[in-house]
Scaffold this motif. Sequence first.
Motif, PDB file in Angstrom:
ATOM      1  N   ILE A  31       3.646  14.065  10.412  1.00  0.00           N
ATOM      2  CA  ILE A  31       3.664  12.773   9.739  1.00  0.00           C
ATOM      3  C   ILE A  31       3.759  11.659  10.767  1.00  0.00           C
ATOM      4  O   ILE A  31       4.652  11.651  11.603  1.00  0.00           O
ATOM      5  CB  ILE A  31       4.833  12.722   8.737  1.00  0.00           C
ATOM      6  N   THR A  32       2.826  10.710  10.683  1.00  0.00           N
ATOM      7  CA  THR A  32       2.791   9.626  11.666  1.00  0.00           C
ATOM      8  C   THR A  32       3.736   8.479  11.312  1.00  0.00           C
ATOM      9  O   THR A  32       4.269   7.825  12.195  1.00  0.00           O
ATOM     10  CB  THR A  32       1.359   9.077  11.822  1.00  0.00           C
ATOM     11  N   SER A  33       3.936   8.218  10.019  1.00  0.00           N
ATOM     12  CA  SER A  33       4.857   7.162   9.598  1.00  0.00           C
ATOM     13  C   SER A  33       5.785   7.714   8.524  1.00  0.00           C
ATOM     14  O   SER A  33       5.423   7.792   7.347  1.00  0.00           O
ATOM     15  CB  SER A  33       4.091   5.949   9.059  1.00  0.00           C
ATOM     16  N   PHE A  34       6.984   8.091   8.952  1.00  0.00           N
ATOM     17  CA  PHE A  34       7.936   8.687   8.019  1.00  0.00           C
ATOM     18  C   PHE A  34       8.257   7.735   6.870  1.00  0.00           C
ATOM     19  O   PHE A  34       8.333   8.158   5.716  1.00  0.00           O
ATOM     20  CB  PHE A  34       9.223   9.105   8.741  1.00  0.00           C
ATOM     21  N   SER A  35       8.436   6.456   7.162  1.00  0.00           N
ATOM     22  CA  SER A  35       8.787   5.483   6.112  1.00  0.00           C
ATOM     23  C   SER A  35       7.707   5.403   5.038  1.00  0.00           C
ATOM     24  O   SER A  35       8.008   5.414   3.842  1.00  0.00           O
ATOM     25  CB  SER A  35       9.005   4.100   6.711  1.00  0.00           C
ATOM     26  N   LYS A  36       6.461   5.317   5.458  1.00  0.00           N
ATOM     27  CA  LYS A  36       5.362   5.247   4.482  1.00  0.00           C
ATOM     28  C   LYS A  36       5.257   6.538   3.684  1.00  0.00           C
ATOM     29  O   LYS A  36       5.032   6.521   2.473  1.00  0.00           O
ATOM     30  CB  LYS A  36       4.036   4.958   5.187  1.00  0.00           C
ATOM     31  N   TYR A  37       5.417   7.659   4.357  1.00  0.00           N
ATOM     32  CA  TYR A  37       5.354   8.952   3.682  1.00  0.00           C
ATOM     33  C   TYR A  37       6.491   9.085   2.674  1.00  0.00           C
ATOM     34  O   TYR A  37       6.290   9.503   1.531  1.00  0.00           O
ATOM     35  CB  TYR A  37       5.405  10.080   4.720  1.00  0.00           C
ATOM     36  N   ARG A  80       0.856  -1.184   0.000  1.00  0.00           N
ATOM     37  CA  ARG A  80       0.000   0.000   0.000  1.00  0.00           C
ATOM     38  C   ARG A  80       0.896   1.238   0.000  1.00  0.00           C
ATOM     39  O   ARG A  80       1.617   1.491   0.957  1.00  0.00           O
ATOM     40  CB  ARG A  80      -0.910  -0.019   1.223  1.00  0.00           C
ATOM     41  N   ILE A  81       0.837   1.966  -1.100  1.00  0.00           N
ATOM     42  CA  ILE A  81       1.601   3.207  -1.223  1.00  0.00           C
ATOM     43  C   ILE A  81       0.617   4.288  -1.621  1.00  0.00           C
ATOM     44  O   ILE A  81      -0.100   4.139  -2.614  1.00  0.00           O
ATOM     45  CB  ILE A  81       2.732   3.077  -2.272  1.00  0.00           C
ATOM     46  N   ALA A  82       0.568   5.349  -0.851  1.00  0.00           N
ATOM     47  CA  ALA A  82      -0.355   6.465  -1.103  1.00  0.00           C
ATOM     48  C   ALA A  82      -1.805   5.973  -1.139  1.00  0.00           C
ATOM     49  O   ALA A  82      -2.587   6.374  -1.990  1.00  0.00           O
ATOM     50  CB  ALA A  82       0.005   7.194  -2.390  1.00  0.00           C
ATOM     51  N   ASN A  83      -2.130   5.079  -0.236  1.00  0.00           N
ATOM     52  CA  ASN A  83      -3.482   4.516  -0.119  1.00  0.00           C
ATOM     53  C   ASN A  83      -3.946   3.784  -1.372  1.00  0.00           C
ATOM     54  O   ASN A  83      -5.141   3.697  -1.638  1.00  0.00           O
ATOM     55  CB  ASN A  83      -4.496   5.592   0.277  1.00  0.00           C
ATOM     56  N   ILE A  84      -2.993   3.273  -2.140  1.00  0.00           N
ATOM     57  CA  ILE A  84      -3.301   2.484  -3.334  1.00  0.00           C
ATOM     58  C   ILE A  84      -2.559   1.159  -3.217  1.00  0.00           C
ATOM     59  O   ILE A  84      -1.377   1.133  -2.872  1.00  0.00           O
ATOM     60  CB  ILE A  84      -2.856   3.217  -4.618  1.00  0.00           C
ATOM     61  N   ASP A  85      -3.248   0.067  -3.493  1.00  0.00           N
ATOM     62  CA  ASP A  85      -2.597  -1.237  -3.502  1.00  0.00           C
ATOM     63  C   ASP A  85      -1.849  -1.411  -4.823  1.00  0.00           C
ATOM     64  O   ASP A  85      -2.444  -1.341  -5.900  1.00  0.00           O
ATOM     65  CB  ASP A  85      -3.617  -2.358  -3.326  1.00  0.00           C
ATOM     66  N   ILE A  86      -0.548  -1.630  -4.710  1.00  0.00           N
ATOM     67  CA  ILE A  86       0.318  -1.761  -5.876  1.00  0.00           C
ATOM     68  C   ILE A  86       1.033  -3.107  -5.777  1.00  0.00           C
ATOM     69  O   ILE A  86       1.538  -3.450  -4.699  1.00  0.00           O
ATOM     70  CB  ILE A  86       1.358  -0.617  -5.909  1.00  0.00           C
ATOM     71  N   PRO A  87       1.076  -3.873  -6.860  1.00  0.00           N
ATOM     72  CA  PRO A  87       1.834  -5.127  -6.805  1.00  0.00           C
ATOM     73  C   PRO A  87       3.285  -4.856  -6.396  1.00  0.00           C
ATOM     74  O   PRO A  87       3.920  -3.927  -6.903  1.00  0.00           O
ATOM     75  CB  PRO A  87       1.744  -5.664  -8.238  1.00  0.00           C
ATOM     76  N   TYR A  88       3.778  -5.660  -5.467  1.00  0.00           N
ATOM     77  CA  TYR A  88       5.125  -5.476  -4.931  1.00  0.00           C
ATOM     78  C   TYR A  88       6.169  -5.443  -6.047  1.00  0.00           C
ATOM     79  O   TYR A  88       7.039  -4.572  -6.061  1.00  0.00           O
ATOM     80  CB  TYR A  88       5.440  -6.594  -3.932  1.00  0.00           C
ATOM     81  N   ASP A  89       6.083  -6.380  -6.998  1.00  0.00           N
ATOM     82  CA  ASP A  89       7.057  -6.436  -8.088  1.00  0.00           C
ATOM     83  C   ASP A  89       7.039  -5.166  -8.933  1.00  0.00           C
ATOM     84  O   ASP A  89       8.087  -4.690  -9.376  1.00  0.00           O
ATOM     85  CB  ASP A  89       6.808  -7.658  -8.974  1.00  0.00           C
ATOM     86  N   GLU A  90       5.857  -4.599  -9.129  1.00  0.00           N
ATOM     87  CA  GLU A  90       5.741  -3.355  -9.893  1.00  0.00           C
ATOM     88  C   GLU A  90       6.419  -2.200  -9.159  1.00  0.00           C
ATOM     89  O   GLU A  90       7.114  -1.382  -9.767  1.00  0.00           O
ATOM     90  CB  GLU A  90       4.264  -3.029 -10.114  1.00  0.00           C
ATOM     91  N   ALA A  91       6.226  -2.149  -7.846  1.00  0.00           N
ATOM     92  CA  ALA A  91       6.865  -1.098  -7.040  1.00  0.00           C
ATOM     93  C   ALA A  91       8.382  -1.254  -7.067  1.00  0.00           C
ATOM     94  O   ALA A  91       9.113  -0.265  -7.235  1.00  0.00           O
ATOM     95  CB  ALA A  91       6.345  -1.141  -5.610  1.00  0.00           C
ATOM     96  N   VAL A  92       8.874  -2.480  -6.926  1.00  0.00           N
ATOM     97  CA  VAL A  92      10.325  -2.717  -6.958  1.00  0.00           C
ATOM     98  C   VAL A  92      10.886  -2.322  -8.324  1.00  0.00           C
ATOM     99  O   VAL A  92      11.928  -1.663  -8.404  1.00  0.00           O
ATOM    100  CB  VAL A  92      10.669  -4.190  -6.618  1.00  0.00           C
ATOM    101  N   ASP A  93      10.184  -2.696  -9.394  1.00  0.00           N
ATOM    102  CA  ASP A  93      10.642  -2.313 -10.738  1.00  0.00           C
ATOM    103  C   ASP A  93      10.748  -0.803 -10.876  1.00  0.00           C
ATOM    104  O   ASP A  93      11.703  -0.290 -11.460  1.00  0.00           O
ATOM    105  CB  ASP A  93       9.696  -2.862 -11.810  1.00  0.00           C
TER     106      ASP A  93
END
Length: 145
Positions: free
Chosen positions: A93-99, A55-68
């Motif tokens: 910001i509550t979660s720096f890593s996610k942000y 979950r990045i920016a409140n959107i579910d993204i396939p992990y492989d796509e994000a890594v690519d």
Amino acid sequence: MTDELKDEYIGKLRKNIAYESTKQRESESAFEMYDKLYSILEAFIKNPPTTRCVRIANIDIPYDEAVDKFMKLRYEHINCAREKLKNTDLSKITSFSKYALTIIYNVAEMPEAFLKDTKKEKSSFNQMKKRNYNIDELLKAARVN
């Protein structure tokens, strides 16, 4: 993803974002945020989720796509993300890593020309060539006889 492949990806990421040369070139304080962003990406690659999506920016993204997408990052992308974070009130910001992952993911989508201009503070309007006009001459020329 195997551990060998993860290590290969991390090595490629370090090369793509010019990690070592940036570390040598910048002061320790200037490099601190760059290193944080790299560490977040490294942890993301080393620790895939138990599901197939992240979950990045409140959107579910396939992990492989994000890594690519992250594997295509360069110095300019990380620097742009660093500049954006520098101008952000991090206390809210509550979660720096996610942000940070969200910013990096979005920066990866930016056009090349925008990345090169991230340090410029003036808008393109302010950089236009200035011309000196004589108002009286313009008014004379505009008069219709």
